[in-house]
Design a protein around this motif. Structure first.
Motif, PDB file in Angstrom:
ATOM      1  N   ALA A  68       0.834  -1.206   0.000  1.00 33.27           N
ATOM      2  CA  ALA A  68       0.000   0.000   0.000  1.00 33.27           C
ATOM      3  C   ALA A  68       0.872   1.260   0.000  1.00 33.27           C
ATOM      4  CB  ALA A  68      -0.935  -0.005   1.204  1.00 33.27           C
ATOM      5  N   CYS A  69       2.102   1.114  -0.511  1.00 33.07           N
ATOM      6  CA  CYS A  69       3.027   2.248  -0.693  1.00 33.07           C
ATOM      7  C   CYS A  69       3.551   2.819   0.621  1.00 33.07           C
ATOM      8  CB  CYS A  69       2.377   3.360  -1.514  1.00 33.07           C
ATOM      9  SG  CYS A  69       1.736   2.809  -3.110  1.00 33.07           S
ATOM     10  N   MET A  70       3.542   2.025   1.690  1.00 32.70           N
ATOM     11  CA  MET A  70       4.112   2.444   2.958  1.00 32.70           C
ATOM     12  C   MET A  70       5.584   2.020   3.025  1.00 32.70           C
ATOM     13  SD  MET A  70       1.701   3.984   4.744  1.00 32.70           S
ATOM     14  CE  MET A  70       1.205   4.714   3.184  1.00 32.70           C
ATOM     15  N   PRO A  71       6.419   2.750   3.788  1.00 30.78           N
ATOM     16  CA  PRO A  71       7.852   2.441   3.855  1.00 30.78           C
ATOM     17  C   PRO A  71       8.169   1.246   4.747  1.00 30.78           C
ATOM     18  CG  PRO A  71       7.371   4.297   5.285  1.00 30.78           C
ATOM     19  CD  PRO A  71       6.083   3.969   4.558  1.00 30.78           C
ATOM     20  N   VAL A  72       7.636   0.082   4.378  1.00 28.98           N
ATOM     21  CA  VAL A  72       7.920  -1.157   5.100  1.00 28.98           C
ATOM     22  C   VAL A  72       8.529  -2.137   4.100  1.00 28.98           C
ATOM     23  CG1 VAL A  72       6.960  -3.073   6.426  1.00 28.98           C
ATOM     24  CG2 VAL A  72       5.983  -0.768   6.668  1.00 28.98           C
ATOM     25  N   PRO A  73       9.836  -2.316   4.090  1.00 30.19           N
ATOM     26  CA  PRO A  73      10.489  -3.147   3.065  1.00 30.19           C
ATOM     27  C   PRO A  73      10.249  -4.639   3.254  1.00 30.19           C
ATOM     28  CG  PRO A  73      12.093  -2.344   4.645  1.00 30.19           C
ATOM     29  CD  PRO A  73      10.801  -1.673   4.986  1.00 30.19           C
ATOM     30  N   SER A  74       9.779  -5.273   2.197  1.00 32.01           N
ATOM     31  CA  SER A  74       9.586  -6.724   2.248  1.00 32.01           C
ATOM     32  C   SER A  74      10.922  -7.438   2.404  1.00 32.01           C
ATOM     33  CB  SER A  74       8.888  -7.204   0.972  1.00 32.01           C
ATOM     34  OG  SER A  74       9.637  -6.845  -0.185  1.00 32.01           O
ATOM     35  N   GLU A  75      12.022  -6.755   2.039  1.00 33.28           N
ATOM     36  CA  GLU A  75      13.355  -7.338   2.162  1.00 33.28           C
ATOM     37  C   GLU A  75      13.773  -7.521   3.629  1.00 33.28           C
ATOM     38  OE1 GLU A  75      12.631  -4.696   0.403  1.00 33.28           O
ATOM     39  OE2 GLU A  75      13.014  -5.177  -1.705  1.00 33.28           O
ATOM     40  N   ILE A  76      13.028  -6.934   4.547  1.00 39.99           N
ATOM     41  CA  ILE A  76      13.247  -7.196   5.976  1.00 39.99           C
ATOM     42  C   ILE A  76      12.191  -8.168   6.482  1.00 39.99           C
ATOM     43  CG2 ILE A  76      13.313  -6.208   8.289  1.00 39.99           C
ATOM     44  CD1 ILE A  76      14.223  -3.596   7.103  1.00 39.99           C
ATOM     45  N   VAL A  77      10.945  -7.934   6.086  1.00 32.59           N
ATOM     46  CA  VAL A  77       9.819  -8.725   6.599  1.00 32.59           C
ATOM     47  C   VAL A  77       9.978 -10.213   6.278  1.00 32.59           C
ATOM     48  CG1 VAL A  77       7.330  -9.096   6.534  1.00 32.59           C
ATOM     49  CG2 VAL A  77       8.249  -6.768   6.403  1.00 32.59           C
ATOM     50  N   MET A  78      10.110 -10.526   4.987  1.00 28.55           N
ATOM     51  CA  MET A  78      10.084 -11.924   4.577  1.00 28.55           C
ATOM     52  C   MET A  78      11.332 -12.714   4.980  1.00 28.55           C
ATOM     53  SD  MET A  78       7.082 -12.105   3.556  1.00 28.55           S
ATOM     54  CE  MET A  78       7.214 -13.874   3.259  1.00 28.55           C
ATOM     55  N   PRO A  79      12.547 -12.150   4.875  1.00 32.00           N
ATOM     56  CA  PRO A  79      13.701 -12.920   5.346  1.00 32.00           C
ATOM     57  C   PRO A  79      13.631 -13.249   6.840  1.00 32.00           C
ATOM     58  CG  PRO A  79      14.445 -11.209   3.864  1.00 32.00           C
ATOM     59  CD  PRO A  79      12.984 -10.955   4.128  1.00 32.00           C
ATOM     60  N   PHE A  80      13.176 -12.283   7.667  1.00 32.31           N
ATOM     61  CA  PHE A  80      13.072 -12.600   9.093  1.00 32.31           C
ATOM     62  C   PHE A  80      12.007 -13.663   9.327  1.00 32.31           C
ATOM     63  CE2 PHE A  80      11.121 -12.173  13.260  1.00 32.31           C
ATOM     64  CZ  PHE A  80      12.226 -12.472  14.054  1.00 32.31           C
ATOM     65  N   ALA A  81      10.883 -13.557   8.609  1.00 32.80           N
ATOM     66  CA  ALA A  81       9.835 -14.574   8.760  1.00 32.80           C
ATOM     67  C   ALA A  81      10.369 -15.936   8.323  1.00 32.80           C
ATOM     68  CB  ALA A  81       8.613 -14.190   7.930  1.00 32.80           C
ATOM     69  N   GLY A  82      11.203 -15.954   7.271  1.00 33.15           N
ATOM     70  CA  GLY A  82      11.830 -17.205   6.850  1.00 33.15           C
ATOM     71  C   GLY A  82      12.776 -17.746   7.910  1.00 33.15           C
ATOM     72  N   PHE A  83      13.513 -16.842   8.544  1.00 32.17           N
ATOM     73  CA  PHE A  83      14.397 -17.244   9.639  1.00 32.17           C
ATOM     74  C   PHE A  83      13.585 -17.830  10.791  1.00 32.17           C
ATOM     75  CE2 PHE A  83      16.289 -15.705  13.737  1.00 32.17           C
ATOM     76  CZ  PHE A  83      17.276 -16.677  13.823  1.00 32.17           C
ATOM     77  N   ALA A  84      12.436 -17.207  11.093  1.00 35.62           N
ATOM     78  CA  ALA A  84      11.556 -17.729  12.143  1.00 35.62           C
ATOM     79  C   ALA A  84      11.060 -19.127  11.785  1.00 35.62           C
ATOM     80  CB  ALA A  84      10.380 -16.781  12.366  1.00 35.62           C
ATOM     81  N   ALA A  85      10.825 -19.363  10.492  1.00 37.08           N
ATOM     82  CA  ALA A  85      10.401 -20.696  10.050  1.00 37.08           C
ATOM     83  C   ALA A  85      11.534 -21.701  10.230  1.00 37.08           C
ATOM     84  CB  ALA A  85       9.969 -20.637   8.586  1.00 37.08           C
ATOM     85  N   GLN A  86      12.765 -21.264   9.938  1.00 37.41           N
ATOM     86  CA  GLN A  86      13.913 -22.137  10.119  1.00 37.41           C
ATOM     87  C   GLN A  86      14.072 -22.545  11.591  1.00 37.41           C
ATOM     88  OE1 GLN A  86      17.688 -20.606  10.803  1.00 37.41           O
ATOM     89  NE2 GLN A  86      18.759 -21.862   9.285  1.00 37.41           N
ATOM     90  N   GLN A  87      13.720 -21.609  12.488  1.00 37.00           N
ATOM     91  CA  GLN A  87      13.821 -21.867  13.926  1.00 37.00           C
ATOM     92  C   GLN A  87      12.654 -22.706  14.451  1.00 37.00           C
ATOM     93  OE1 GLN A  87      16.485 -20.519  16.081  1.00 37.00           O
ATOM     94  NE2 GLN A  87      17.288 -20.575  13.997  1.00 37.00           N
ATOM     95  N   GLY A  88      11.669 -22.975  13.583  1.00 37.93           N
ATOM     96  CA  GLY A  88      10.537 -23.786  13.996  1.00 37.93           C
ATOM     97  C   GLY A  88       9.410 -22.999  14.638  1.00 37.93           C
ATOM     98  N   ARG A  89       9.542 -21.659  14.656  1.00 41.55           N
ATOM     99  CA  ARG A  89       8.497 -20.828  15.268  1.00 41.55           C
ATOM    100  C   ARG A  89       7.318 -20.612  14.314  1.00 41.55           C
ATOM    101  NH1 ARG A  89      11.743 -15.683  17.257  1.00 41.55           N
ATOM    102  NH2 ARG A  89      13.254 -16.357  15.696  1.00 41.55           N
TER     103      ARG A  89
END
Length: 216
Positions: free
Chosen positions: A32-53
């Motif tokens: 929605a054109c807000m300054p929230v980079p997916s390049e931070i959101v999705m990699p961290f969420a992927g890291f959380a998946a790697q941790q089993g969370r």
């Protein structure tokens, strides 16, 4: 750097607190054109998946769903707000009704492909929905192309978080170069299209002039 650290902490805290809904919310803001980079959101969420969370599949789907919701919001703003403003004030910015009609026809013909490709490009994926709404692109085609284009982007970024592990934030440090390269490539492509259009116009004008001379 301070802004990056603030965003990173905010994003990490939100995902840790709310899980998948947090991913959906953040990706909605990004689309929605807000300054929230997916390049931070999705990699961290992927890291959380790697941790089993979190579960990797649902991380990717949550990101894709959030991207679609945000894109629809931007489309709606363009559809209901952008076009009337352009029709009223566009002449002051050298935007005529004819040019808007041309844009409408162009989006009608090529819109789905443009939306799909743009969803795979940094920067452009965030802002393409607004002009699609202004041009009143077919909504069904818009939503399908947006979602289909968002899926590989979200899953790829999430997977980068899985691969990088605790170093997931490294992707943001280097992603700026991808952004710059993407912008340069698109500018070169637009310049090429402009050159071809100008060349075609000159040829067309010359042909019209030749026909005019022969008719005399």
């Amino acid at each position: 750097m301070v802004l990056f650290e603030f965003l990173s902490k905010y994003i990490v805290d939100l995902i840790c607190a709310f899980g998948y809904p947090g991913v959906v919310f953040l990706m909605t803001l990004e689309s929605a054109c807000m300054p929230v980079p997916s390049e931070i959101v999705m990699p961290f969420a992927g890291f959380a998946a790697q941790q089993g969370r979190l579960d990797f599949f649902w991380v990717g789907m949550a990101g894709s769903i959030g991207s679609l919701i945000g894109a629809v919001l931007s489309y709606a703003i363009g559809y209901y707000g952008g076009r009337p403003l352009l029709e009223k004030y566009g002449k002051y910015f050298f935007i005529t009704k004819h040019e808007m009609d041309v844009a409408d026809a162009w989006f009608k013909k090529y819109g789905a492909r443009v939306i799909f490709i743009s969803r795979l490009l940094p920067i452009f994926k965030t802002f393409i929905s607004l002009p699609a709404g202004i041009a009143r692109m077919d909504f069904k085609n818009f939503t399908i192309a947006t979602f289909v284009g968002s899926v590989p982007w979200c899953f790829a970024l999430a997977y980068s978080g899985v691969l990088l592990g605790e170093n997931w934030s490294l992707i943001e440090e280097y992603w700026i170069y991808v952004d710059i390269l993407t912008v340069l490539c698109v500018l070169v492509f637009l310049g090429y299209l402009g050159y071809k259009a100008l060349k075609f116009k000159k040829i067309s004008d010359a042909q019209k002039e030749a026909r005019g001379i022969r008719s005399k």
